[in-house]
Write an enzyme that holds these catalytic residues in place. Structure first.
Site, PDB file in Angstrom:
ATOM      1  N   HIS A   1       0.899  -1.166   0.077  1.00 35.99           N
ATOM      2  CA  HIS A   1       0.008   0.012  -0.055  1.00 35.99           C
ATOM      3  C   HIS A   1       0.947   1.326   0.015  1.00 35.99           C
ATOM      4  O   HIS A   1       2.105   1.307   0.348  1.00 35.99           O
ATOM      5  CB  HIS A   1      -0.884   0.102   1.126  1.00 35.99           C
ATOM      6  CG  HIS A   1      -1.802  -0.926   1.143  1.00 35.99           C
ATOM      7  ND1 HIS A   1      -3.122  -1.019   2.242  1.00 35.99           N
ATOM      8  CD2 HIS A   1      -2.247  -1.965   0.280  1.00 35.99           C
ATOM      9  CE1 HIS A   1      -3.658  -1.968   1.973  1.00 35.99           C
ATOM     10  NE2 HIS A   1      -3.308  -2.600   0.853  1.00 35.99           N
TER      11      HIS A   1
ATOM     12  N   GLU B   1       1.002   4.024   1.923  1.00 29.81           N
ATOM     13  CA  GLU B   1       1.521   4.274   3.277  1.00 29.81           C
ATOM     14  C   GLU B   1       2.510   3.515   3.673  1.00 29.81           C
ATOM     15  O   GLU B   1       3.763   3.834   3.960  1.00 29.81           O
ATOM     16  CB  GLU B   1       0.288   4.338   4.306  1.00 29.81           C
ATOM     17  CG  GLU B   1      -0.881   4.871   4.142  1.00 29.81           C
ATOM     18  CD  GLU B   1      -1.930   4.044   3.305  1.00 29.81           C
ATOM     19  OE1 GLU B   1      -3.248   4.335   3.671  1.00 29.81           O
ATOM     20  OE2 GLU B   1      -1.648   3.307   2.489  1.00 29.81           O
TER      21      GLU B   1
ATOM     22  N   CYS C   1      -6.064   1.712   5.924  1.00 28.19           N
ATOM     23  CA  CYS C   1      -6.660   0.483   6.373  1.00 28.19           C
ATOM     24  C   CYS C   1      -6.080   0.097   7.721  1.00 28.19           C
ATOM     25  O   CYS C   1      -5.145   0.688   8.175  1.00 28.19           O
ATOM     26  CB  CYS C   1      -6.319  -0.530   5.280  1.00 28.19           C
ATOM     27  SG  CYS C   1      -4.609  -1.209   5.152  1.00 28.19           S
TER      28      CYS C   1
ATOM     29  N   CYS D   1      -2.017  -0.335   7.747  1.00 28.77           N
ATOM     30  CA  CYS D   1      -1.443   0.745   7.526  1.00 28.77           C
ATOM     31  C   CYS D   1      -1.436   1.756   8.772  1.00 28.77           C
ATOM     32  O   CYS D   1      -0.493   2.205   9.216  1.00 28.77           O
ATOM     33  CB  CYS D   1      -1.799   1.544   6.190  1.00 28.77           C
ATOM     34  SG  CYS D   1      -1.340   0.801   4.916  1.00 28.77           S
TER      35      CYS D   1
END
EC number: 3.5.4.33
Length: 148
Positions: free
Chosen positions: A55, A57, A85, A88
């Site tokens: 992801h 992040e 999410c 993260c």
């Protein structure tokens, strides 16, 4: 308005989200800022790397830690186009990120809906350029649905 405010940096995260969009990735972009300077830029790479943990992040945390030579990001700000999410947000806890600023909310899988704990000292600002961040995500998924 300051030249380097939350809107300014969220626009930089949106550039990263557009890069993800152009690669066929879910268009989420992230940057990490320290003392008004961008130290990390990232976007989703889950398809490119065939890695569910890639992801935006997570990529940004790794790049910022590498830049700083340490794993803690206490004085840093994460700007991300979509609410983090659970994964993260959990990583932000361990990195002890100082502040998270996000654009679009994630009503199903966002950390706030799932009650994921952040580090007690982490500040959160939500809804910065929310419409612009949401638009890119909606456009991406609309195009995906039309292709199938």
């Amino acid at each position: 308005m300051e030249p380097f405010d939350d809107v300014y940096f969220m626009k930089k995260a949106l550039v990263e989200a557009q890069t993800a969009f152009d690669k066929g990735e879910v268009p989420v972009g992230a940057i990490i800022v320290l003392n008004g300077q961008i130290i990390a830029r990232a976007h989703n790479l889950t398809e490119t790397l065939n890695d569910v943990t890639a992801h935006a992040e997570m990529q940004a945390y790794t790049a910022a830690s590498d830049y700083l030579g340490g794993k803690f990001l206490k004085d840093c700000v994460l700007y991300v186009t979509l609410e983090p999410c659970q994964m993260c947000a959990g990583a932000s806890y361990w990195a002890q990120i100082g502040k998270i600023v996000y654009g679009a909310s994630e009503p199903k899988l966002g950390f706030s809906v799932l009650n994921t704990r952040l580090h007690p000292k982490t500040k959160v600002i939500k809804g910065v350029l929310e419409n612009e961040c949401s638009f890119l995500l909606k456009k991406f998924f609309a195009e995906k649905r039309n292709l199938n």
